[in-house]
Design an enzyme around this catalytic site. Structure first.
Site, PDB file in Angstrom:
ATOM      1  CE  LYS A  24     -73.808 -23.882 -80.503  1.00 36.24           C
ATOM      2  NZ  LYS A  24     -75.276 -23.733 -80.509  1.00 36.24           N
TER       3      LYS A  24
ATOM      4  CE1 TYR B 137     -71.689 -27.127 -79.965  1.00 32.14           C
ATOM      5  CE2 TYR B 137     -70.296 -25.771 -78.560  1.00 32.14           C
ATOM      6  CZ  TYR B 137     -71.543 -26.260 -78.895  1.00 32.14           C
ATOM      7  OH  TYR B 137     -72.646 -25.882 -78.169  1.00 32.14           O
TER       8      TYR B 137
ATOM      9  CB  SER C 141     -70.889 -22.618 -76.794  1.00 31.76           C
ATOM     10  OG  SER C 141     -69.914 -23.203 -75.943  1.00 31.76           O
ATOM     11  CB  SER C 142     -68.334 -19.694 -72.765  1.00 34.44           C
ATOM     12  OG  SER C 142     -68.235 -21.020 -72.269  1.00 34.44           O
ATOM     13  CB  CYS C 143     -66.185 -23.459 -76.409  1.00 28.73           C
ATOM     14  SG  CYS C 143     -67.282 -23.859 -77.778  1.00 28.73           S
TER      15      CYS C 143
ATOM     16  CG  HIS D 207     -70.719 -30.701 -71.448  1.00 29.43           C
ATOM     17  ND1 HIS D 207     -71.942 -30.695 -72.081  1.00 29.43           N
ATOM     18  CD2 HIS D 207     -69.845 -30.115 -72.309  1.00 29.43           C
ATOM     19  CE1 HIS D 207     -71.811 -30.121 -73.275  1.00 29.43           C
ATOM     20  NE2 HIS D 207     -70.560 -29.774 -73.443  1.00 29.43           N
TER      21      HIS D 207
END
Length: 311
Positions: A141, A137, A108-110, A180
């Protein structure tokens, strides 16, 4: 991937997993397997080991995860870090033990720092603090990305990882509290339209910039990378286009046909101010997205209206 290979999609009934299954079937892959969380609990190590022992998949797409928006991530951090670490640990290790030819892990880009230099390059990982609202989260990841690297180093596996930008599309989750931004706004504008409400209230200032990718474009990129990418480094998957949250809401308002006003609640958090991925490496490999935002949102709203979605 060979056409007769057994391909396991962990998370096949989710938005991303079902899109990958569609992409594979369009390419004439027929030996695709996957289970719901009720049929196979990926958090339980013994269940995962038994599944791999019995099925012996050749390729694995690991896209199963506990996901949610700002509210969910900020409210249930223990659930997010525990569930996602357990899923990853179990699938990674069983893929190694039962000699999976190649595993694709979707991050995930987070995972990138809150104030990373824009556009965000892959080498920004672990260079600065994360966005606090989704830290749990993101840490899970990041662990998955590093597991690909370390399993390859120690066990000579072929595990790859990719970082997608913000996703939307068919089969999304429209839960009022855990969704989201795009499915949340589609639901809010639709319900406001049906109730003839004069306004829709949104969290934050509307100023943050976000990049979005339609889920079928992501699935196409995942299959492309499974066939063409082999590197310990993660790789970004993005559209290269960004939009402010307010402008996004205005587009969704028009797609839904809502006639009222948009009101911003600036007392609520914005999250990361800007998040645009640098997808140069993937672009140089020859891949690019095909579906623009307005087209994707129109298809997504039709999917919402079909009733075949999670509410």
């Amino acid at each position: 991937m060979e056409k007769d290979a057994k391909i396991y999609i962990a998370g096949i009934y989710g938005m991303v997993g079902s899109a990958i299954a569609r992409a594979l079937r369009e390419r004439d892959f027929k030996n695709i397997i996957g289970h719901s969380s009720e049929e196979l609990n990926l958090i339980r190590q013994v269940d995962v080991e038994e599944f791999f022992r019995k099925e012996r998949p050749d390729y694995v797409f690991l896209v199963a995860a506990k996901v949610g928006g700002i509210y969910a991530n900020n409210t249930y951090p223990a659930d997010f870090i525990y569930n996602n670490l357990q899923i990853q640990n179990n699938v990674f290790h069983s893929s190694y033990v039962y000699r999976v030819k190649k595993l694709f892990f979707l991050g995930s880009s987070c995972i990138y720092p809150k104030f990373a230099e824009q556009p965000i390059r892959e080498d920004s990982l672990l260079t600065a603090p994360l966005e606090p609202t989704n830290e749990a989260y993101a840490i899970a990841k990041i662990a998955g990305v590093k597991m690909c690297e370390f399993y390859n180093k120690q066990y000579h596996t072929c595990f790859i990882s990719a970082m997608p930008t913000n996703l939307y599309g068919k089969g999304d989750n429209y839960n009022a509290m855990n969704s989201h931004v795009i499915p949340a706004l589609i639901r809010r504008f639709h319900e406001a339209k049906m109730a003839n409400l004069p306004e829709v209230v949104m969290w934050g200032t509307g100023k943050p910039l976000r990049e979005f990718l339609y889920v079928d474009d992501l699935a196409d990129a995942c299959v492309f990378l499974m066939d063409n990418y082999q590197d310990d480094r993660t790789i970004n998957i993005g559209s290269g286009r960004e939009v402010s949250i307010f402008d996004l809401a205005d587009i969704i308002k028009k797609v839904v046909g809502y006639q009222g006003n948009i009101v911003m609640d600036a007392t609520k958090p914005d999250g990361t101010p800007r998040k645009l991925l640098d997808s140069t490496r993937l672009k140089e490999m020859g891949w690019s997205p095909r579906i623009d935002l307005v087209e994707g949102l129109s298809v997504t709203y039709k999917d919402f209206l079909s009733g075949n979605v999670r509410i």
